[in-house]
Design an enzyme around this catalytic site. Structure first.
Site, PDB file in Angstrom:
ATOM      1  N   GLY A  14       0.820  -1.215   0.000  1.00 21.54           N
ATOM      2  CA  GLY A  14       0.000   0.000   0.000  1.00 21.54           C
ATOM      3  C   GLY A  14       0.850   1.258   0.000  1.00 21.54           C
ATOM      4  N   SER A 103      -1.027 -13.695  -4.002  1.00 22.66           N
ATOM      5  CA  SER A 103       0.372 -14.033  -3.794  1.00 22.66           C
ATOM      6  C   SER A 103       0.641 -15.364  -4.482  1.00 22.66           C
ATOM      7  CB  SER A 103       0.645 -14.162  -2.289  1.00 22.66           C
ATOM      8  OG  SER A 103       1.964 -14.607  -2.065  1.00 22.66           O
ATOM      9  N   SER A 104       1.899 -15.629  -4.765  1.00 18.77           N
ATOM     10  CA  SER A 104       2.231 -16.868  -5.501  1.00 18.77           C
ATOM     11  C   SER A 104       1.923 -18.119  -4.686  1.00 18.77           C
ATOM     12  CB  SER A 104       3.716 -16.852  -5.886  1.00 18.77           C
ATOM     13  OG  SER A 104       4.520 -16.671  -4.734  1.00 18.77           O
ATOM     14  N   CYS A 105       1.619 -17.966  -3.389  1.00 17.49           N
ATOM     15  CA  CYS A 105       1.310 -19.153  -2.574  1.00 17.49           C
ATOM     16  C   CYS A 105      -0.082 -19.711  -2.891  1.00 17.49           C
ATOM     17  CB  CYS A 105       1.417 -18.835  -1.091  1.00 17.49           C
ATOM     18  SG  CYS A 105       0.107 -17.764  -0.491  1.00 17.49           S
ATOM     19  N   TYR A 132      -4.195 -18.678   4.300  1.00 15.14           N
ATOM     20  CA  TYR A 132      -4.041 -17.413   3.559  1.00 15.14           C
ATOM     21  C   TYR A 132      -4.351 -17.646   2.082  1.00 15.14           C
ATOM     22  CZ  TYR A 132      -1.467 -13.434   1.520  1.00 15.14           C
ATOM     23  OH  TYR A 132      -1.105 -12.317   0.804  1.00 15.14           O
ATOM     24  N   LYS A 136      -7.161 -15.927  -0.371  1.00 21.01           N
ATOM     25  CA  LYS A 136      -6.813 -15.196  -1.596  1.00 21.01           C
ATOM     26  C   LYS A 136      -7.484 -15.820  -2.827  1.00 21.01           C
ATOM     27  CE  LYS A 136      -4.309 -11.781  -0.119  1.00 21.01           C
ATOM     28  NZ  LYS A 136      -4.706 -10.375  -0.392  1.00 21.01           N
ATOM     29  N   HIS A 175       8.779 -11.868   6.567  1.00 23.63           N
ATOM     30  CA  HIS A 175       9.234 -12.731   5.489  1.00 23.63           C
ATOM     31  C   HIS A 175      10.750 -12.875   5.573  1.00 23.63           C
ATOM     32  CE1 HIS A 175       5.289 -11.339   3.939  1.00 23.63           C
ATOM     33  NE2 HIS A 175       5.241 -12.561   3.480  1.00 23.63           N
ATOM     34  N   ARG A 205      13.388 -19.311  -4.089  1.00 18.20           N
ATOM     35  CA  ARG A 205      12.393 -18.230  -4.084  1.00 18.20           C
ATOM     36  C   ARG A 205      12.757 -17.163  -5.108  1.00 18.20           C
ATOM     37  NH1 ARG A 205      10.295 -21.605  -1.652  1.00 18.20           N
ATOM     38  NH2 ARG A 205       9.246 -21.584   0.397  1.00 18.20           N
TER      39      ARG A 205
HETATM   40  O1  GFB Z   1       9.615 -15.512   3.220  1.00 14.31           O
HETATM   41  P1  GFB Z   1       9.101 -16.746   3.905  1.00 14.31           P
HETATM   42  O2  GFB Z   1       8.694 -16.613   5.308  1.00 14.31           O
HETATM   43  O3  GFB Z   1       7.851 -17.273   3.081  1.00 14.31           O
HETATM   44  O4  GFB Z   1      10.223 -17.908   3.839  1.00 14.31           O
HETATM   45  P2  GFB Z   1       7.484 -18.390   2.024  1.00 14.31           P
HETATM   46  C1  GFB Z   1      10.916 -18.199   2.674  1.00 14.31           C
HETATM   47  C2  GFB Z   1      11.969 -19.256   2.971  1.00 14.31           C
HETATM   48  O5  GFB Z   1      12.994 -18.653   3.783  1.00 14.31           O
HETATM   49  C3  GFB Z   1      11.473 -20.460   3.763  1.00 14.31           C
HETATM   50  C4  GFB Z   1      13.320 -19.516   4.856  1.00 14.31           C
HETATM   51  O6  GFB Z   1      12.039 -21.632   3.233  1.00 14.31           O
HETATM   52  C5  GFB Z   1      12.003 -20.199   5.185  1.00 14.31           C
HETATM   53  O7  GFB Z   1      12.227 -21.366   5.919  1.00 14.31           O
HETATM   54  N1  GFB Z   1      13.870 -18.720   5.964  1.00 14.31           N
HETATM   55  C6  GFB Z   1      15.128 -18.862   6.443  1.00 14.31           C
HETATM   56  C7  GFB Z   1      13.245 -17.787   6.692  1.00 14.31           C
HETATM   57  N2  GFB Z   1      15.335 -18.032   7.495  1.00 14.31           N
HETATM   58  C8  GFB Z   1      14.174 -17.348   7.678  1.00 14.31           C
HETATM   59  C9  GFB Z   1      13.765 -16.347   8.618  1.00 14.31           C
HETATM   60  O8  GFB Z   1      14.492 -15.921   9.515  1.00 14.31           O
HETATM   61  N3  GFB Z   1      12.493 -15.870   8.503  1.00 14.31           N
HETATM   62  C10 GFB Z   1      11.634 -16.326   7.503  1.00 14.31           C
HETATM   63  N4  GFB Z   1      10.394 -15.777   7.431  1.00 14.31           N
HETATM   64  N5  GFB Z   1      11.990 -17.287   6.599  1.00 14.31           N
HETATM   65  C11 GFB Z   1       5.175 -17.157   2.305  1.00 14.31           C
HETATM   66  C12 GFB Z   1       3.738 -17.504   2.578  1.00 14.31           C
HETATM   67  O9  GFB Z   1       5.881 -18.366   2.137  1.00 14.31           O
HETATM   68  O10 GFB Z   1       5.323 -16.404   1.103  1.00 14.31           O
HETATM   69  C13 GFB Z   1       2.900 -16.249   2.589  1.00 14.31           C
HETATM   70  O11 GFB Z   1       3.653 -18.151   3.835  1.00 14.31           O
HETATM   71  C14 GFB Z   1       3.116 -15.418   1.316  1.00 14.31           C
HETATM   72  O12 GFB Z   1       1.532 -16.588   2.684  1.00 14.31           O
HETATM   73  C15 GFB Z   1       4.616 -15.167   1.162  1.00 14.31           C
HETATM   74  O13 GFB Z   1       2.663 -16.098   0.202  1.00 14.31           O
HETATM   75  C16 GFB Z   1       4.920 -14.379  -0.091  1.00 14.31           C
HETATM   76  O14 GFB Z   1       7.924 -17.942   0.689  1.00 14.31           O
HETATM   77  O15 GFB Z   1       7.935 -19.736   2.426  1.00 14.31           O
END
Ligand code: GFB
Length: 304
Positions: A14, A103-105, A132, A136, A175, A205
């Site tokens: 936003g 989102s791509s999820c 989520y 969506k 994230h 990713r």
């Molecule tokens: O960005 P993230 O939380 O979302 O995690 P997703 C991406 C990858 O980074 C995963 C790893 O494989 C996590 O295990 N990772 C490593 C970490 N260290 C960390 C950390 O310290 N914090 C986090 N957060 N991740 C989300 C969906 O999935 O993507 C949401 O749950 C949304 O709904 C978002 O779609 C864009 O990419 O796995």
């Protein structure tokens, strides 16, 4: 001069859309305190009173992999309510065009890569974010249903993983990109020998800078008008391990990277097929390394 409402003013997306539209007359914004979009009556009254012509529906309850699996009820309820209230009130009040973002999820956990729009609803979702994702997908279907039954010009854009200024840097709910920037920064300051990141480092990713996303959304509002959803991304991805190395370099940390495999990896890969958007003539401008360095500078200026 169209009256434009950007729902989700204070969020990552936003605030970027408002930055992209800066200078546009008739820009309408409200904070969550001023307007609770999970409240149907308040949302309807706002639309009846203000009668915007264009709506960027980029308000949502979002978070990283841990937040998604820790708050399933809130992620499902709040996103369902926001979508249902805003899309219905927008149609009732005569909005000319609405852009909804997911989102791509939303795509199956093991979708073919790169993921094309038609892969939607062709297989099981990633369990950590199914709540989520279902919300969506309901928003997408609502846009498509209102277009079919009422001719309502609602479009749906599906961004890949995002990052940039204004992100959430909380280590539990954020994230991966902001979490890594903060973890490496704090380790450098503390002189810590290693940084521990979640999972195994092997998932792949794709990352899009939020200012590129905002530019793509304005582009789509102006030029896209169809029932089909459209992916927004760079079409390029890397492993979490490679991302860690890029962030470590940007921060200037010299220690080690350790992995906590007790934390979830989530989806093994989710790179977007962006050929539909490219065919319309849009391409991202912010390279990943440049974007990470700029976001780190923003973090240093705003972390207090
Ligand atoms: O960005 P993230 O939380 O979302 O995690 P997703 C991406 C990858 O980074 C995963 C790893 O494989 C996590 O295990 N990772 C490593 C970490 N260290 C960390 C950390 O310290 N914090 C986090 N957060 N991740 C989300 C969906 O999935 O993507 C949401 O749950 C949304 O709904 C978002 O779609 C864009 O990419 O796995």
């Amino acid at each position: 001069m169209a009256k434009i409402y950007v729902a989700g003013l204070t969020g990552l997306v936003g605030s970027a859309v408002v930055r992209r539209l800066v200078g546009a007359e008739g820009l309408l914004v409200r904070t969550m305190e001023e307007l609770d979009l999970t409240d149907q009556r308040a949302t309807r009254e706002f639309f009846e009173r203000e009668r915007p012509e264009e709506v960027y529906l980029v308000a949502a309850r979002v978070g990283g992999i841990q937040a998604n699996r820790a708050y399933p009820a809130e992620f499902l309820y709040q996103n369902l309510m926001i979508e249902a209230n805003v899309i219905d009130a927008a149609w009732r009040s005569g909005v000319k065009k609405l852009l909804f973002t997911g989102s791509s999820c939303i795509y199956p956990k093991l979708a073919p890569q790169p993921i094309r729009e038609e892969h939607l609803l062709t297989g099981p979702l990633e369990p950590t974010n199914e709540w989520y994702a279902v919300a969506k997908i309901a928003g997408i279907k609502m846009c498509q249903a209102y277009r079919r039954q009422y001719g309502f010009r609602a479009i749906s854009a599906m961004p890949t993983n995002l990052y940039g200024p204004g992100d959430n840097f909380d280590l539990e709910t954020s994230h991966v990109m902001p979490a890594l920037l903060r973890k490496f920064h704090e380790a450098k300051r503390a002189g810590a020998p290693r940084v521990t990141v979640w999972g195994t480092g092997t998932p792949r990713r794709e990352f899009l800078h939020v200012d590129d996303l905002a530019d793509a959304l304005v582009f789509l509002m102006e030029r896209y008008d169809a029932e089909e959803i459209i992916n927004v991304g760079t079409g390029e991805d890397l492993t979490i391990g490679e991302l860690c190395a890029m962030v470590r370099d940007a921060v200037g940390y010299a220690g080690e990277i350790a992995y906590d495999a007790s934390m979830p990896d989530g989806t093994p890969r989710k790179v977007m097929d962006v050929s539909r958007l490219r065919a319309l003539g849009w391409a991202p401008r912010v390279g990943l390394r440049e974007g990470i360095e700029a976001t780190y500078r923003w973090y240093l200026e705003h972390r207090a």
